[in-house]
Every structure is written in structure tokens, then in C-alpha cells.
Design a protein around this motif. Structure first.
Motif, PDB file in Angstrom:
ATOM      1  N   PRO A 187       0.767   2.287  -4.948  1.00 24.05           N
ATOM      2  CA  PRO A 187       0.807   0.904  -4.459  1.00 24.05           C
ATOM      3  C   PRO A 187       1.192  -0.065  -5.575  1.00 24.05           C
TER       4      PRO A 187
ATOM      5  N   GLU B 117       1.336   2.852   3.392  1.00 23.91           N
ATOM      6  CA  GLU B 117       0.119   3.183   4.163  1.00 23.91           C
ATOM      7  C   GLU B 117       0.385   4.314   5.165  1.00 23.91           C
TER       8      GLU B 117
ATOM      9  N   HIS C 151       0.826  -1.211   0.000  1.00 20.27           N
ATOM     10  CA  HIS C 151       0.000   0.000   0.000  1.00 20.27           C
ATOM     11  C   HIS C 151       0.862   1.265   0.000  1.00 20.27           C
TER      12      HIS C 151
ATOM     13  N   PHE D  18       3.477   0.879   7.348  1.00 22.12           N
ATOM     14  CA  PHE D  18       4.173  -0.324   6.862  1.00 22.12           C
ATOM     15  C   PHE D  18       5.609  -0.034   6.437  1.00 22.12           C
TER      16      PHE D  18
END
Length: 334
Positions: free
Chosen positions: A250, A219, A216, A223
Motif C-alpha cells: 500500500p 484491496e 490499499h 479498488f
């Protein structure tokens, strides 16, 4: 500039690849499939190429040449510039030092010809990393050999098919090393070469999408911080240089968006992030282009296929596409 010295009149060179793999077979197959497009030479071993050609067409033959200037293209004979002299055919489908040395010699010879202005560019058939290692040649692949022989220039691997173009920040290394190597300078090399490579393919103002490293795209830092710490500043610098770069996007959706024509080229952070989506779409039309070299180099997007070598079933489509890309990048027709 005289016609003889014009790049447009020079031949392309196609290296034979590992003689124990499908390289010689697909080179021979391409020669036979394209009788009207034969302004190119093979750099490799005359014994190996003669055997590969005769297996496809018993009437066809090779001509040994010492320089590209000796080649003739009007008589249906395959011109082979000998870079090695095998006394016997290497064992097909098996790793050997002999095959590694022969494949490496073909690459070095083609690079020398390209750097000397004797050929228009080079198309390389697949090599086997274990065969290189068996010969004492510890290179992860073609890209590293090319960069070294070109004087240590910054290079990047672009993988392309009809739908998407992908440039890699890191190439042949472990995932642990890829994370370490994907620093700010590596991001800038990849983004700049992605922009330049897309322009060389005729895209006037390329839209460069930069993939994130983490799921992602981090994020928002949950992360990982590589996106905020490394990738975002690189994108900002690229934009200040006039490059239409965006992201980080992403990795699990950016290739879909590129296929939908939202982006012209995707900068992927590591090998499998970029190659899995491209190869899933099929190998037949996939091409590897080395960006940053002082000459054109393309390659099919597959390996030596030892499991089918020698059976006469190898598909030359990817090699032919790589050949067509080389023509496109050099601005001429064969």
C-alpha cells in the motif's frame, strides 16, 4: 590507464540551470562554501555566473575555458565553460525564452562532455519548464532531455535522502496518463533500475518494495485490478531474475516501512506518490539521480524558486548533496 585519462582525475561539471532562477546563485554559493573541494567546472554563461559569484564575494572571479582540460583548480577561480553568450543578464525571477535557451544549451554541452569522456559526471541546477517551452523546447524536464540525448535509453528517476530511496515508474505526465503508462514493461524498467541504482550506492543486495497503484494496493481487487494484472507479474519476473522485489505494498504505508529500514528502495507508480513523502521530509538533503544513463547525473530536489531568485537567500544544501552523490557514484573524491 594514465592518470590524465582516469575518471577519478576528471572534473565534475555543474550546469548553471535557468539563469533567471536560483541556479547560478546556489552554484556560486557552493563554490564559496567549499574552498577545499573545487575540482569541478560550471557549464553555463560566463556573464551570468560572474554576476552570481560577484554578488556573493566581490573579490571572486570566473575563468572562461573552452574545454575541461583548460581548467585550473588551485587558484580560487571558478572555471566556466561557456555554453551560451548572454549580452545582458536575463530578467531574474521571470520566464523568458532567452533563459530557456541558455539553460538548454548548458545541459546539451554537459551531456556532450560526459558522453565524450571529458568529465566525470554532471550535476544539474534547476531549470524551468515554461522557459523551455517559451524557447520552443517542449520537454517536461531534465530526465526526458537526458534520455533523448543518450540515445533513447531506458531511464528512471531516483529520489534519495538519508532515509529513503524512491524510483518512479512514471514521471512527468497527468495522473490519467500515468495509470496508462504504468504497464508491465514500465514496471520492469523501474524495478531493474531501482535494483541497479541501489547497488551503485553500495547496497549489495537491495530490498526493492513495489508500491501499489490503487488505495490499499487494490484491496484484493475491490479498488482496481492493476496490482493483480500488472504489478504482481512484474514482481514475479524480477524475482526470477534474482532481484529481491516484493509487494505490491500500500502506497500509504510503504514509505514509513522504508524509513524504518525494512526496504532499501521503493518503486512508486507515479510522480506524487513517490515525491510527496520524500519532499515532506525536507528538500535540503533530497537528491534526484537519473538511472540508466551511460554517465552519472544528479540534481537537487527542488525547482528554480523564482520567488526568491536574486535576493541572496537561496540554500545550496541540496545542490551540495547532489554533488556529493555524484562523487559517490563515480567512486572518487573531488
Amino acid at each position: 590507464m594514465s592518470e590524465a585519462s582516469s575518471c577519478h582525475t576528471l572534473p565534475l561539471a555543474v550546469t548553471m540551470g535557468d539563469p533567471a532562477g536560483i541556479g547560478p546563485e546556489i552554484v556560486a554559493r557552493m563554490f564559496l562554501r567549499r574552498p577545499a573541494q573545487r575540482r569541478w567546472i560550471v557549464v553555463g554563461d560566463a556573464l551570468v555566473m560572474g554576476h552570481a559569484l560577484a554578488a556573493r564575494d566581490p573579490v571572486a572571479r570566473v575563468r572562461r575555458i573552452a574545454t575541461p582540460a583548460e581548467a585550473r583548480f588551485d587558484d580560487g577561480v571558478l572555471n566556466v565553460l561557456a555554453s551560451s553568450e548572454c549580452v545582458a543578464l536575463p530578467p531574474v525571477g521571470r520566464v523568458s525564452a532567452e533563459s530557456g535557451r541558455a539553460a538548454y544549451a548548458a545541459i546539451l554541452t554537459a551531456i556532450r562532455l560526459a558522453r565524450g569522456g571529458a568529465i566525470r559526471g554532471m550535476v544539474t541546477a534547476p531549470i524551468h519548464k515554461e522557459a523551455l517551452a517559451a524557447a520552443g523546447l517542449h520537454y517536461p524536464g531534465h530526465t526526458e532531455i537526458l534520455a533523448e540525448q543518450a540515445g533513447g535509453v531506458d531511464v528512471a528517476m531516483m529520489l534519495a535522502n538519508e532515509d529513503i530511496h524512491v524510483v518512479l515508474v512514471t514521471i512527468h505526465c497527468s495522473l490519467r496518463d500515468a495509470i496508462r503508462r504504468a504497464d508491465h514493461p514500465a514496471q520492469m524498467v523501474a524495478i531493474r533500475l531501482a535494483h541497479a541504482g541501489a547497488r551503485a550506492l553500495g547496497i549489495e543486495r537491495p530490498r526493492v518494495a513495489v508500491a501499489g497503484l490503487n488505495p490499499h494496493a487494490g484491496e484484493g481487487g475491490l479498488f482496481g485490478d492493476e496490482e493483480a494484472r500488472i504489478i504482481v507479474p512484474a514482481i514475479a519476473q524480477a524475482r526470477s531474475e534474482g532481484i529481491d522485489a516484493s509487494g505490491p505494498w500500500p502506497g500509504d504505508t510503504v514509505f514509513m516501512q522504508a524509513r524504518q529500514k525494512r526496504f532499501d528502495v521503493v518503486v512508486a507508480q507515479y510522480h506524487d506518490q513517490g515525491l510527496i513523502p520524500l519532499k515532506y521530509m525536507g528538500l535540503a538533503q533530497g537528491v534526484n539521480i537519473t538511472l540508466g544513463l551511460p554517465f552519472v547525473r544528479t540534481s537537487p530536489d527542488h525547482g528554480t524558486a523564482f520567488d526568491i531568485a536574486g535576493y541572496g537567500v537561496a540554500d545550496s544544501s541540496s545542490l551540495e548533496t547532489a554533488f556529493d552523490y555524484a562523487l559517490r557514484l563515480t567512486g572518487a573524491a573531488a
